[in-house]
Write an enzyme that holds these catalytic residues in place. Sequence first.
Site, PDB file in Angstrom:
ATOM      1  N   GLY A 145       0.783  -1.245   0.000  1.00 15.70           N
ATOM      2  CA  GLY A 145       0.000   0.000   0.000  1.00 15.70           C
ATOM      3  C   GLY A 145       0.805   1.280   0.000  1.00 15.70           C
ATOM      4  N   HIS A 169       0.706   1.178 -13.132  1.00 11.15           N
ATOM      5  CA  HIS A 169       1.444   0.009 -13.617  1.00 11.15           C
ATOM      6  C   HIS A 169       2.939   0.327 -13.609  1.00 11.15           C
ATOM      7  CE1 HIS A 169       2.113  -3.702 -15.773  1.00 11.15           C
ATOM      8  NE2 HIS A 169       2.922  -3.040 -16.569  1.00 11.15           N
TER       9      HIS A 169
HETATM   10  C1  GAR Z   1       3.269  -1.076  -7.532  1.00  7.55           C
HETATM   11  O1  GAR Z   1       4.588  -1.061  -8.008  1.00  7.55           O
HETATM   12  C2  GAR Z   1       2.298  -1.143  -8.673  1.00  7.55           C
HETATM   13  O2  GAR Z   1       2.715  -0.434  -9.790  1.00  7.55           O
HETATM   14  C3  GAR Z   1       2.231  -2.613  -8.924  1.00  7.55           C
HETATM   15  O3  GAR Z   1       2.232  -3.207  -7.646  1.00  7.55           O
HETATM   16  C4  GAR Z   1       2.976  -2.362  -6.772  1.00  7.55           C
HETATM   17  C5  GAR Z   1       2.140  -2.110  -5.537  1.00  7.55           C
HETATM   18  O4  GAR Z   1       2.888  -1.454  -4.559  1.00  7.55           O
HETATM   19  N1  GAR Z   1       1.062  -2.983  -9.659  1.00  7.55           N
HETATM   20  C6  GAR Z   1       1.037  -3.927 -10.587  1.00  7.55           C
HETATM   21  O5  GAR Z   1       1.997  -4.603 -10.885  1.00  7.55           O
HETATM   22  C7  GAR Z   1      -0.315  -4.109 -11.238  1.00  7.55           C
HETATM   23  N2  GAR Z   1      -0.195  -4.919 -12.420  1.00  7.55           N
HETATM   24  P1  GAR Z   1       2.180  -0.821  -3.284  1.00  7.55           P
HETATM   25  O6  GAR Z   1       1.308  -1.904  -2.662  1.00  7.55           O
HETATM   26  O7  GAR Z   1       3.309  -0.435  -2.395  1.00  7.55           O
HETATM   27  O8  GAR Z   1       1.379   0.360  -3.740  1.00  7.55           O
END
Ligand code: GAR
Length: 212
Positions: free
Chosen positions: A16, A115
């Site tokens: 998050g 993304h």
């Molecule tokens: C982020 O890097 C986001 O871009 C990626 O997951 C991570 C979540 O981080 N999303 C994807 O790969 C979607 N296909 P967070 O939980 O620290 O925000």
Amino acid sequence: MNKSPLAIAVLGSGKGSNCQSLIDAIAAGRLNARLVGVISDVENAYILTRARQNGIAAEFISAAPFKTKLEGEAERRYIATLKAWGADVIALAGFMRIIKPGLLAAFPNRILNIHPALLPAFPGVEAWKQALEYGAKIAGCTVHVVDAGTDTGPILVQRSVPILDEDTPETLHARIQVEEHLAYPEALQLIASGAAILKGRRFYFRGTATPK
Ligand code: GAR
């Protein structure tokens, strides 16, 4: 005239940090919005803890029996909760499921995703790892509207980072995340202010270029 704050609901499966960047941007006055709630498909995801620590409604809603998509009864429960919260916009922040037509129809052009790659290169999972393994020299992140494809919707904001010789998947992802935490609030503020105008699959921004 000041617009009323955009009501954003966040869906996430992980730690998050992007959700935190929205909380911080709202507190700093960089994003005219309020977070109306956070839903996770992972019961112990840290994104739920962060939300609760910040006084934001936080719910685990199982998406079983599906492993990679949100559909059926689970999708209906997500929609009901998001509608009950009065969400204007849904921000996917590390939500690791494919969004199906039911939720898309409930919030047409109002679901955004972040993304970790410069789309259309490297859609799908672990995009930073894909870019590193491919031998790309530049990576980055993309905020886009979610459509029926996988990471194919209209692009709002992109930010780039270099890929360095000594990078590991972890160091590259960390560098991309620094930019994600700027890009997501920026993109949502473009929506909140009414500056973003979608023509076809291209966004124009009021006060910059004129839509053709
Ligand atoms: C982020 O890097 C986001 O871009 C990626 O997951 C991570 C979540 O981080 N999303 C994807 O790969 C979607 N296909 P967070 O939980 O620290 O925000």
